[in-house]
Design an enzyme around this catalytic site. Sequence first.
Site: not given
Length: 646
Positions: A138, A176, A414
């Site tokens: 992203t 993350g 997701e």
Amino acid sequence: MNPDIVKERQNASFDVQKLTYILDGGPEKTKRRREISLVLNDPDFDEEDPNFLSRSERYEQAVRKSAQMILKLREYGISDPAEINCYKSVVRGNFHESLGLHYVMFLPTLYSQCDQEQSKKWLPLATSFEVLGTYAQTELGHTHLRGLETTATFDPTTQEFVLNSPTVTSIKWWPGAGKTSNHAVVLAQLYTRGKCHGLHAFIVQLRHMDTHEPLPILVGDIGPKFGFSEVDNGFLKLDHVRIPRENMLMKHVEPDGRYVKPASAKLTYGTMVFIRSLLVGLSALVMAKSCTIAIRYSAVRHQSEIRSEPEPQILDYQTQQYKLFPLLATAYAFSFVGQYMTETYYRISGDINQGDLSELPELHAVSAGLKAFTTWTTNTGIEVCRMSCGGHGYSRSSALPDLYAEFTPTCTYEGENTVMMLQTAYLVKSYRQAKAGEQLRGIMSYLNDMEQRHVRAHPASARPALVDINDLSDLVESYKLRAALVESAAKSIQQELQKRRSHEDAWNNSAIDLVKASDAHCHYMVVKLFTDKLSEIGDPDINLVLTTLAQLYALHGIALNSGDFLQAGLLTVPQMQQIPVRIKELLCLIRPNAVALVDAFDFPDKVLSSVLGRYDGNVYENLFEWARRSPLNATEVHESFHKYLK
Ligand SMILES: CCCCCCCC/C=C\CCCCCCCCCCCC(=O)SCCNC(=O)CCNC(=O)[C@H](O)C(C)(C)COP(=O)(O)OP(=O)(O)OC[C@H]1O[C@@H](n2cnc3c(N)ncnc32)[C@H](O)[C@@H]1OP(=O)(O)O
Ligand SMILES: Cc1cc2nc3c(=O)[nH]c(=O)nc-3n(C[C@H](O)[C@H](O)[C@H](O)COP(=O)(O)OP(=O)(O)OC[C@H]3O[C@@H](n4cnc5c(N)ncnc54)[C@H](O)[C@@H]3O)c2cc1C
């Protein structure tokens, strides 16, 4: 032990242990899960309640726990992925871990996309945790894959790719492990010989292997969020970073720059399909936890009055049962759907590994739809559970606020849920194929006979009453026919096209219908899978109690969507009027088994981490104990008194 909860357990009409075996997939699996859960007694995992820590302290505690987990997994020789998952979900409790992305996205991407040579190099490094990875897809400005801006341009003179984030909007955002990882799988648009070949995956080193200092790359943490305090979601800006040609996963560029097409461009998206499939099971797990907390608490909480007698347990209020029992039924339904999704994922990905890609579109559509359906429902359900616990549900000691904050981004990450539901292209395509006379196989086969059934707006009174509302197979059939809402979506697209709109505009102008159709399709799948599961359950007492839950799940869903069923003439108005009456009967039937049904989920107290959901039901004394540990109570007089109030 609280006497109310003791009494509840004595009332159960079935063997709780046997139901736990069914949920786990057999007694052996329960035994092993319980053995693994013994890790909770390991003093190396003693920790401070994260609610009493700052974000930085929470991150540090999570990193320590992640590192401990690695050592312990090695020490105990746990290497089976399902067992690792079980071990981790016990240790993690209600929070995420800072190395989560390494396990759920970085490693699976390496496993599925490395060729032999790459596997030899990267897998030992990643499985020994020398390389700690993240999954950077992203960007600040985009999530839509074709819109991603990061580029990877092949330079044949040096045999390198040059990775570049040319704009602010192209900075990778959200992955993350921004502070934790030293490598990333970066998704970038591939350019070679001056041509763009779409999104591909590259392994990029981010930090020095010894000092952990960033290489000449801007990388860091994006700051505090709604939840996910243990996770250092990160940013990553690449300024003409060079990586060797060998770091391109699946190696689609020859040394001379020639591009070799993969069997399917969508194989690059495989890790997302994997996580979407996992999220169905996670929804079941979190719904089950929330119900366990709310139902146990409702059994020990007394309030107000029904008759002029001692205050009743709040679980005796019909409205409380109406809030919680449909969610309990949902937790069971999703547990079985989670099992189905896992099996389907491994079956089809096995075929894909053997070169058979025929079921990839169905796997994508089913995992995207069920991910959206189950996470949306669970997200709402957690909040209903929290509010059903009154004021104490608002305290973090209940765990329900944390469950909500940690779970709610599943509706976004997701693949944002609406966008996932819109991946119903497959449904519409299937509908068109069926209409053209093609025989569909698998879960879409119900579309084969749609033309004969012609489900569409009908005055309900004009249709015969097809449905016995007490018969589950009749209810499954009704959901199946309602799922033919895809017909309305397809027709809406057709009408738009007839108005000379472009295909894209026709699609956008039919998007509400498409999402409804997708939702109806998923709802049908859940009701069907729950009902199918009943035929596998031989124990009559368990079969009976689960049948009651399945009926409640199906009828409650019809009551919530009555318009669809009436409009399609699937149920008559008198039948619709019977449904609330039957739902109330089902609530009464479930009431004596409610606590036993949540006990069967078998969550150890430490995993639930909820004062309200304690197995022994001793809520009040432990609430008082918990509050006394609040950092504000560390001193009798807080320093702010001396600074400002005095
Ligand atoms: C009691 C039970 C116990 C169970 C225990 C379970 C325990 C579970 C334990 C742990 C759980 C895990 C915890 C997870 C923690 C994770 C932390 C956070 C992780 C978050 C990571 C991320 O978010 S990564 C980034 C994710 N990003 C996205 O998802 C982006 C979303 N967008 C897209 O996917 C795409 O843009 C799109 C699908 C919307 C569109 O695709 P595209 O851009 O290619 O355009 P098209 O519309 O033209 O599509 C072309 C064509 O391709 C088909 N297609 C698309 N995607 C796929 C795919 N993945 N696979 C196969 N096919 C695909 C599409 O349908 C089109 O088909 P046509 O035939 O051409 O129509
Ligand atoms: C906690 C968390 C962890 C994450 N971890 C990672 C990670 O590890 N790696 C990574 O790469 N990413 C990660 N992400 C990013 C995540 O994948 C994206 O946030 C997600 O895919 C949604 O994209 P978006 O934020 O751009 O939302 P948007 O797509 O901008 O959505 C905003 C709104 O627009 C609507 N919308 C968008 N497109 C359409 C459409 N085609 N039709 C109709 N409506 C539309 C949506 O429905 C929504 O209402 C993470 C996100 C979170 C919250």
